[in-house]
Motif scaffolding. Sequence first.
Motif, PDB file in Angstrom:
ATOM      1  N   LEU A  28     -27.692 -11.626   7.278  1.00 53.25           N
ATOM      2  CA  LEU A  28     -27.424 -11.755   8.715  1.00 53.25           C
ATOM      3  C   LEU A  28     -27.675 -10.431   9.428  1.00 53.25           C
ATOM      4  O   LEU A  28     -28.353 -10.394  10.473  1.00 53.25           O
ATOM      5  N   ALA A  29     -27.148  -9.339   8.906  1.00 60.41           N
ATOM      6  CA  ALA A  29     -27.304  -8.020   9.529  1.00 60.41           C
ATOM      7  C   ALA A  29     -28.772  -7.610   9.578  1.00 60.41           C
ATOM      8  O   ALA A  29     -29.248  -7.080  10.597  1.00 60.41           O
ATOM      9  N   ARG A  30     -29.500  -7.854   8.498  1.00 58.21           N
ATOM     10  CA  ARG A  30     -30.910  -7.472   8.453  1.00 58.21           C
ATOM     11  C   ARG A  30     -31.737  -8.275   9.455  1.00 58.21           C
ATOM     12  O   ARG A  30     -32.606  -7.724  10.156  1.00 58.21           O
ATOM     13  N   LEU A  31     -31.484  -9.561   9.537  1.00 59.20           N
ATOM     14  CA  LEU A  31     -32.261 -10.401  10.453  1.00 59.20           C
ATOM     15  C   LEU A  31     -31.959 -10.085  11.914  1.00 59.20           C
ATOM     16  O   LEU A  31     -32.854 -10.137  12.768  1.00 59.20           O
ATOM     17  N   SER A  68     -20.354 -29.681   9.323  1.00 63.02           N
ATOM     18  CA  SER A  68     -20.023 -28.270   9.525  1.00 63.02           C
ATOM     19  C   SER A  68     -20.878 -27.407   8.608  1.00 63.02           C
ATOM     20  O   SER A  68     -21.008 -27.700   7.415  1.00 63.02           O
ATOM     21  N   LEU A  69     -21.463 -26.343   9.179  1.00 65.03           N
ATOM     22  CA  LEU A  69     -22.385 -25.481   8.446  1.00 65.03           C
ATOM     23  C   LEU A  69     -21.795 -24.075   8.358  1.00 65.03           C
ATOM     24  O   LEU A  69     -21.960 -23.256   9.265  1.00 65.03           O
ATOM     25  N   PRO A  70     -21.112 -23.771   7.257  1.00 70.30           N
ATOM     26  CA  PRO A  70     -20.477 -22.451   7.121  1.00 70.30           C
ATOM     27  C   PRO A  70     -21.471 -21.347   6.799  1.00 70.30           C
ATOM     28  O   PRO A  70     -22.644 -21.603   6.472  1.00 70.30           O
ATOM     29  N   HIS A  71     -21.004 -20.137   6.891  1.00 72.00           N
ATOM     30  CA  HIS A  71     -21.763 -18.929   6.579  1.00 72.00           C
ATOM     31  C   HIS A  71     -22.306 -19.002   5.148  1.00 72.00           C
ATOM     32  O   HIS A  71     -21.555 -19.199   4.193  1.00 72.00           O
ATOM     33  N   GLY A  72     -23.637 -18.899   5.011  1.00 74.46           N
ATOM     34  CA  GLY A  72     -24.243 -18.923   3.692  1.00 74.46           C
ATOM     35  C   GLY A  72     -24.572 -20.300   3.159  1.00 74.46           C
ATOM     36  O   GLY A  72     -24.971 -20.437   1.990  1.00 74.46           O
ATOM     37  N   SER A  73     -24.445 -21.319   3.981  1.00 74.27           N
ATOM     38  CA  SER A  73     -24.685 -22.691   3.519  1.00 74.27           C
ATOM     39  C   SER A  73     -26.155 -23.076   3.614  1.00 74.27           C
ATOM     40  O   SER A  73     -26.937 -22.473   4.351  1.00 74.27           O
ATOM     41  N   LEU A  74     -26.509 -24.115   2.859  1.00 74.30           N
ATOM     42  CA  LEU A  74     -27.850 -24.691   2.889  1.00 74.30           C
ATOM     43  C   LEU A  74     -27.727 -26.181   3.141  1.00 74.30           C
ATOM     44  O   LEU A  74     -27.069 -26.897   2.383  1.00 74.30           O
ATOM     45  N   LEU A  75     -28.353 -26.653   4.210  1.00 75.06           N
ATOM     46  CA  LEU A  75     -28.451 -28.078   4.504  1.00 75.06           C
ATOM     47  C   LEU A  75     -29.884 -28.503   4.239  1.00 75.06           C
ATOM     48  O   LEU A  75     -30.818 -27.938   4.814  1.00 75.06           O
ATOM     49  N   LEU A  76     -30.053 -29.482   3.381  1.00 75.44           N
ATOM     50  CA  LEU A  76     -31.386 -29.974   3.041  1.00 75.44           C
ATOM     51  C   LEU A  76     -31.574 -31.355   3.645  1.00 75.44           C
ATOM     52  O   LEU A  76     -30.800 -32.280   3.371  1.00 75.44           O
ATOM     53  N   PRO A 130     -21.894 -14.678  16.723  1.00 76.21           N
ATOM     54  CA  PRO A 130     -23.281 -15.157  16.643  1.00 76.21           C
ATOM     55  C   PRO A 130     -23.553 -15.929  15.348  1.00 76.21           C
ATOM     56  O   PRO A 130     -22.869 -15.756  14.339  1.00 76.21           O
ATOM     57  N   ARG A 131     -24.574 -16.753  15.405  1.00 74.12           N
ATOM     58  CA  ARG A 131     -25.027 -17.524  14.245  1.00 74.12           C
ATOM     59  C   ARG A 131     -26.544 -17.514  14.221  1.00 74.12           C
ATOM     60  O   ARG A 131     -27.196 -17.686  15.253  1.00 74.12           O
ATOM     61  N   ILE A 132     -27.120 -17.315  13.040  1.00 78.67           N
ATOM     62  CA  ILE A 132     -28.561 -17.455  12.846  1.00 78.67           C
ATOM     63  C   ILE A 132     -28.800 -18.663  11.949  1.00 78.67           C
ATOM     64  O   ILE A 132     -28.139 -18.827  10.917  1.00 78.67           O
ATOM     65  N   ASN A 133     -29.728 -19.495  12.362  1.00 81.32           N
ATOM     66  CA  ASN A 133     -30.153 -20.631  11.552  1.00 81.32           C
ATOM     67  C   ASN A 133     -31.636 -20.482  11.234  1.00 81.32           C
ATOM     68  O   ASN A 133     -32.443 -20.172  12.113  1.00 81.32           O
TER      69      ASN A 133
END
Length: 207
Positions: free
Chosen positions: A38-41, A163-171, A193-196
Amino acid sequence: MRNLQEIAYGFSGYREVIPEQMLLISDYLEYQTASEYLARLMEEINWQSEQIRLYGKTHQVPRLMAWHGDKGASYRYSNLDHRPLPWTKTLLSLKSGLVNVLQVDFNSVLLNLYRDGRDSMGWHSDDEPELGLKPVIASISLGQERKLRFRKKNKSRETLDVSLPHGSLLLMYGDCQHVWQHHLPKTAKTIEPRINLTYRKIAVNQS
């Protein structure tokens, strides 16, 4: 794509949300690893504010965006054509992890930055022709947990919140994009903030 038993191996947070259409791995990335990504992006991506034209009026897109991928992996969404920016080391690292787990050779990624609860995404399906008939879309969430709402396209208009928590993957795969629409609603709550990142494989323009 690998079979579901192979994908689920090693993840305690694995859940099949809709059989043969959607699965969630809530613990896909360890918390600290997800925080580092998250920090890098936030720092390395050239986030863009875009405008779209609807019904003769210009509107500001309520989020920041970026499109990266292989050369020629151009994509049209929100009635706008997008040429891919080059892969960054961080995006390639995330892609490599997905390829290892899913055995899908993704060639592009759409990034959305939701700065606060006022940022959102409207109802849509990822069903553009360049994605193919039954696209496999891997959606990684970093940062603030948000609910992604799904709505069936048929007359029932049945809805489902994921619900999409921090570090999750939805396929999303199979007939998901043909059966469901999805959107990210606004919230009046004070949130972070949130990045998807949605990794995709699209038809590449060779010209």
